[in-house]
Design a protein around this motif. Structure first.
Motif, mmCIF file in Angstrom:
data_model
loop_
_atom_site.group_PDB
_atom_site.id
_atom_site.type_symbol
_atom_site.label_atom_id
_atom_site.label_comp_id
_atom_site.label_asym_id
_atom_site.label_seq_id
_atom_site.Cartn_x
_atom_site.Cartn_y
_atom_site.Cartn_z
ATOM 1 N N ALA A 50 0.974 -1.237 0.294
ATOM 2 C CA ALA A 50 0.073 -0.093 -0.289
ATOM 3 C C ALA A 50 1.012 1.416 0.609
ATOM 4 C CB ALA A 50 -0.416 -0.023 0.611
ATOM 5 N N LEU A 51 1.790 1.043 0.970
ATOM 6 C CA LEU A 51 3.074 2.067 1.163
ATOM 7 C C LEU A 51 3.229 2.586 -0.477
ATOM 8 C CD1 LEU A 51 4.605 5.150 2.494
ATOM 9 C CD2 LEU A 51 5.672 3.084 3.133
ATOM 10 N N LEU A 52 3.973 1.779 -1.381
ATOM 11 C CA LEU A 52 4.413 1.241 -2.485
ATOM 12 C C LEU A 52 2.880 2.067 -3.669
ATOM 13 C CD1 LEU A 52 7.238 1.380 -3.742
ATOM 14 C CD2 LEU A 52 6.269 -0.981 -4.176
ATOM 15 N N LYS A 53 2.708 1.361 -3.489
ATOM 16 C CA LYS A 53 0.970 2.086 -4.390
ATOM 17 C C LYS A 53 0.925 3.879 -4.409
ATOM 18 C CE LYS A 53 -3.445 0.667 -5.514
ATOM 19 N NZ LYS A 53 -4.740 -0.083 -5.537
ATOM 20 N N ARG A 54 0.719 4.236 -3.043
ATOM 21 C CA ARG A 54 0.848 5.409 -2.986
ATOM 22 C C ARG A 54 2.257 6.235 -3.151
ATOM 23 N NH1 ARG A 54 -2.966 8.521 -2.394
ATOM 24 N NH2 ARG A 54 -2.944 10.664 -0.533
ATOM 25 N N ALA A 55 3.671 5.765 -3.411
ATOM 26 C CA ALA A 55 4.569 6.524 -4.131
ATOM 27 C C ALA A 55 4.369 6.731 -5.604
ATOM 28 C CB ALA A 55 5.309 5.976 -2.948
ATOM 29 N N LEU A 56 4.387 5.951 -5.470
ATOM 30 C CA LEU A 56 4.102 5.165 -7.516
ATOM 31 C C LEU A 56 3.267 6.467 -7.946
ATOM 32 C CD1 LEU A 56 5.355 2.522 -7.352
ATOM 33 C CD2 LEU A 56 6.295 4.029 -7.725
ATOM 34 N N GLY A 57 1.550 6.260 -7.226
ATOM 35 C CA GLY A 57 0.743 7.221 -7.697
ATOM 36 C C GLY A 57 -0.293 5.590 -7.995
ATOM 37 N N TYR A 58 -1.978 5.937 -8.662
ATOM 38 C CA TYR A 58 -2.375 4.460 -9.026
ATOM 39 C C TYR A 58 -3.323 5.703 -9.856
ATOM 40 C CZ TYR A 58 -4.491 4.981 -4.784
ATOM 41 O OH TYR A 58 -5.541 5.262 -3.692
ATOM 42 N N GLU A 59 -4.060 4.203 -9.974
ATOM 43 C CA GLU A 59 -5.436 4.461 -11.364
ATOM 44 C C GLU A 59 -6.385 3.958 -10.752
ATOM 45 O OE1 GLU A 59 -5.762 4.767 -15.323
ATOM 46 O OE2 GLU A 59 -4.345 6.675 -15.325
ATOM 47 N N TYR A 60 -7.627 4.279 -10.909
ATOM 48 C CA TYR A 60 -8.539 3.358 -9.883
ATOM 49 C C TYR A 60 -9.938 3.345 -11.128
ATOM 50 C CZ TYR A 60 -10.608 6.656 -7.517
ATOM 51 O OH TYR A 60 -10.974 7.864 -6.610
ATOM 52 N N GLU A 61 -11.250 1.923 -10.987
ATOM 53 C CA GLU A 61 -12.124 2.957 -11.891
ATOM 54 C C GLU A 61 -13.130 2.884 -10.759
ATOM 55 O OE1 GLU A 61 -12.604 -0.381 -14.460
ATOM 56 O OE2 GLU A 61 -11.560 0.318 -16.062
ATOM 57 N N GLU A 62 -14.162 3.973 -10.810
ATOM 58 C CA GLU A 62 -15.063 3.885 -9.734
ATOM 59 C C GLU A 62 -16.601 4.574 -10.694
ATOM 60 O OE1 GLU A 62 -16.550 8.316 -8.375
ATOM 61 O OE2 GLU A 62 -14.806 7.656 -7.095
ATOM 62 N N LYS A 63 -17.479 3.217 -10.182
ATOM 63 C CA LYS A 63 -18.997 3.432 -10.667
ATOM 64 C C LYS A 63 -19.544 4.437 -10.287
ATOM 65 C CE LYS A 63 -18.226 -2.034 -11.478
ATOM 66 N NZ LYS A 63 -18.810 -2.911 -11.468
ATOM 67 N N ILE A 64 -20.525 4.899 -11.437
ATOM 68 C CA ILE A 64 -21.722 6.257 -11.004
ATOM 69 C C ILE A 64 -22.577 6.028 -11.262
ATOM 70 C CG2 ILE A 64 -21.856 8.319 -10.635
ATOM 71 C CD1 ILE A 64 -18.879 8.758 -11.530
ATOM 72 N N ILE A 65 -23.505 5.690 -10.462
ATOM 73 C CA ILE A 65 -24.995 5.685 -10.776
ATOM 74 C C ILE A 65 -25.849 6.592 -11.460
ATOM 75 C CG2 ILE A 65 -27.375 4.254 -10.487
ATOM 76 C CD1 ILE A 65 -25.932 2.140 -8.845
ATOM 77 N N GLU A 66 -26.045 7.401 -12.258
ATOM 78 C CA GLU A 66 -26.668 8.308 -12.345
ATOM 79 C C GLU A 66 -29.145 8.720 -12.612
ATOM 80 O OE1 GLU A 66 -25.126 9.923 -16.267
ATOM 81 O OE2 GLU A 66 -23.111 10.929 -14.734
ATOM 82 N N ALA A 67 -29.215 9.113 -11.992
ATOM 83 C CA ALA A 67 -31.006 9.608 -12.717
ATOM 84 C C ALA A 67 -31.155 10.300 -13.800
ATOM 85 C CB ALA A 67 -31.262 9.477 -11.003
ATOM 86 N N ARG A 68 -31.647 9.308 -14.143
ATOM 87 C CA ARG A 68 -32.141 10.603 -15.791
ATOM 88 C C ARG A 68 -33.658 11.027 -15.591
ATOM 89 N NH1 ARG A 68 -30.388 6.504 -20.486
ATOM 90 N NH2 ARG A 68 -28.561 6.354 -20.571
ATOM 91 N N LYS A 69 -34.186 11.631 -15.727
ATOM 92 C CA LYS A 69 -35.191 12.206 -15.938
ATOM 93 C C LYS A 69 -36.720 11.473 -16.067
ATOM 94 C CE LYS A 69 -33.675 16.969 -17.102
ATOM 95 N NZ LYS A 69 -33.777 17.813 -17.901
ATOM 96 N N ASP A 70 -36.213 10.253 -17.044
ATOM 97 C CA ASP A 70 -37.336 9.279 -17.985
ATOM 98 C C ASP A 70 -37.751 8.713 -16.422
ATOM 99 O OD1 ASP A 70 -35.390 7.934 -17.852
ATOM 100 O OD2 ASP A 70 -35.768 7.125 -19.629
ATOM 101 N N GLY A 71 -36.536 8.401 -15.235
ATOM 102 C CA GLY A 71 -37.221 7.280 -13.853
ATOM 103 C C GLY A 71 -35.861 6.447 -14.007
#
Length: 63
Positions: free
Chosen positions: A12-33
């Motif tokens: 974890a320390l090495l990952k933080r030292a080098l930087g990293y990318e991750y994927e985030e899932k976002i759920i969006e509500a549309r106007k049609d429900g």
């Protein structure tokens, strides 16, 4: 068990030292429900303090 935990902390320390990318899932509500799920890539930049800590630990042989 302690070795596995120590290794997890080192990873974890090495990952933080080098930087990293991750994927985030976002759920969006549309106007049609209905809902839509998007996957967004996020970037965490390298942390200079973590890099310094990793360097010092490697330099002293405690890594």
């Amino acid at each position: 068990m302690a070795n596995a935990k120590e290794q997890a902390v080192k990873d974890a320390l090495l990952k933080r030292a080098l930087g990293y990318e991750y994927e985030e899932k976002i759920i969006e509500a549309r106007k049609d429900g209905s809902q839509r799920m998007r996957i967004v890539k996020k970037h965490v930049p390298p942390d200079p303090r973590a890099a310094e800590r990793v360097f010092l630990l490697m330099k002293t042989g405690r890594w």
